[in-house]
Design a protein around this motif. Structure first.
Motif, short mmCIF file in Angstrom:
data_model
loop_
_atom_site.label_atom_id
_atom_site.label_comp_id
_atom_site.label_asym_id
_atom_site.label_seq_id
_atom_site.Cartn_x
_atom_site.Cartn_y
_atom_site.Cartn_z
N UNK A 192 0.81 -1.22 0.00
CA UNK A 192 0.00 0.00 0.00
C UNK A 192 0.84 1.27 0.00
N UNK A 193 2.17 1.10 0.20
CA UNK A 193 3.08 2.26 0.26
C UNK A 193 2.66 3.20 1.37
N UNK A 194 2.33 2.64 2.52
CA UNK A 194 1.95 3.43 3.68
C UNK A 194 2.96 3.25 4.80
N UNK A 195 3.18 4.30 5.62
CA UNK A 195 4.05 4.15 6.78
C UNK A 195 3.46 3.14 7.77
N UNK A 211 4.59 15.40 2.69
CA UNK A 211 5.76 14.68 2.19
C UNK A 211 5.43 13.20 1.98
N UNK A 212 4.72 12.58 2.94
CA UNK A 212 4.35 11.18 2.81
C UNK A 212 3.40 10.96 1.62
N UNK A 213 2.52 11.90 1.38
CA UNK A 213 1.55 11.75 0.31
C UNK A 213 2.17 11.94 -1.07
N UNK A 240 9.99 2.58 2.56
CA UNK A 240 9.29 1.81 3.59
C UNK A 240 9.58 2.49 4.92
N UNK A 241 8.57 3.09 5.51
CA UNK A 241 8.74 3.92 6.70
C UNK A 241 8.22 3.18 7.93
N UNK A 242 9.09 3.02 8.92
CA UNK A 242 8.69 2.46 10.21
C UNK A 242 8.74 3.59 11.23
N UNK A 243 7.61 3.86 11.85
CA UNK A 243 7.51 4.91 12.87
C UNK A 243 7.24 4.23 14.20
N UNK A 244 8.07 4.51 15.20
CA UNK A 244 7.86 3.89 16.51
C UNK A 244 7.28 4.90 17.48
N UNK A 252 -1.44 5.92 8.14
CA UNK A 252 -0.49 4.89 8.58
C UNK A 252 -1.22 3.57 8.82
N UNK A 253 -0.48 2.49 8.75
CA UNK A 253 -0.96 1.21 9.27
C UNK A 253 -0.41 1.07 10.68
N UNK A 254 -1.28 0.88 11.64
CA UNK A 254 -0.85 0.83 13.05
C UNK A 254 -0.85 -0.60 13.55
#
Length: 335
Positions: free
Chosen positions: A76-79, A188-190, A233-237, A252-254
């Protein structure tokens, strides 16, 4: 973990720590996430992961549900927004994906309360450039001032460089940020692009500038624009110290990483210390699980205790219990 014969056909990331080239068959982005801007450029990752990063990626143990979510974020190209207690492996997942899919070293962006979007995109040393210009005017230095020497892309800016394969970006502890940063990231993400305003002011004959990157390389930027060809591929913690705005969370996918149970702990111990280590350390693992019922303790605290026991630190039972109390001090316990 799912066996190789049962691996779902849609998975790109398998979570088994074995490098492969399945990223080559990553499907095109969804119709609402297009990014194709001309022909795909060649990959130009300037360096390979270091030994520490490689080891972190190799030994990470992902369960089936987490691997599903990683693959969904890739397609999905989502963070991917990871929440959970400290020490559950949130940051390590980024290294595991980069290692298995051969996506180069992880671009790490640690966030503090003072972090801004500009910090992640690029840094411009205006004072350094002015100092050099003054030396040249005074005849103390020859040559012309090259603005590219004073521009360095940040981790986010480097992740957005045009590459055929995506880079892996780890945005660590976003919940510590200023209240505005999550919303600042949305555009920026979009769009997968940003402008370097210092380069937009240059005359037409200086529109192509070689700038520094966050991973020690150099990249040519034209017309002051950086546009990715493949979404990183963005991983946000997050340690769940605050809630994020709905507009940010929606993009985001959480996933909440739970502390590992007995089976996953066994796999983690075997991956780090060898197949025979778990049987030798079973009493310690059971004691660790009991300790966890009384407060937060991290997996690396268990690994530390096993390492000490294998070195002989448990020979004196009384001293060993005191040492275990020190090693297994609950994370929420003060000094």
């Amino acid at each position: 973990m799912t066996s190789a014969s049962q691996t779902p056909a849609w998975w790109v990331y398998r979570g088994d720590g074995i490098p492969h080239n399945a990223i080559e068959r990553l499907p095109d982005p969804p119709s609402w996430r297009p990014l194709q801007r001309g022909m795909p450029p060649q990959d130009g990752i300037s360096s390979s992961p270091g030994p520490a990063d490689t080891e972190r990626g190799r030994v990470f143990q992902a369960d089936r549900e987490l691997v599903d979510v990683v693959n969904a974020a890739l397609l999905l190209r989502r963070p991917l927004l990871l929440t959970g207690r400290p020490g559950t492996g949130k940051s390590t997942l980024a290294h595991a994906v980069a290692y298995e899919l051969g996506l180069g070293p992880v671009l790490h962006w640690p966030v503090t309360s003072r972090t801004t979007l500009r910090d992640g995109l690029y840094e411009y040393d205006a004072i350094g450039r002015l100092h050099e210009a003054n030396l040249q005017r005074a005849g103390m230095k020859a040559g012309t001032s090259d603005i590219g020497r004073y521009l360095q892309l940040g981790p986010l800016g480097t992740a957005l460089l045009p590459r055929r394969r995506p880079r892996v970006l780890l945005i660590d502890e976003l919940d510590k940020s200023d209240i505005d940063l999550p919303n600042d990231l949305l555009t920026v993400f979009e769009e997968g692009r940003f402008s370097i305003r210092e380069l937009l002011r240059l005359p037409s004959d200086q529109q192509s500038v070689l700038v520094q990157t966050a991973d020690g390389g150099q990249e040519r930027v034209t017309d002051g624009q950086v546009s990715c060809w493949a979404f990183p591929f963005v991983v946000i913690t997050s340690n769940e110290e605050r809630e994020f705005p709905a507009a940010f969370a929606r993009r985001c996918l959480r996933y909440d990483i739970e502390p590992p149970g007995p089976d996953r702990l066994a796999a983690i111990v075997a991956a780090h210390l060898g197949a025979d280590a778990y049987e030798q350390a079973r009493p310690l693992v059971e004691a660790f699980l009991g300790q966890r019922e009384n407060g937060d303790v991290a997996v690396d605290q268990l690994l530390s205790a096993i390492h000490l026991a294998r070195a002989g630190a448990d020979e004196d039972p009384a001293q060993w219990q005191d040492l275990l109390w020190t090693v297994w001090r609950h994370l929420e316990t003060g000094p």
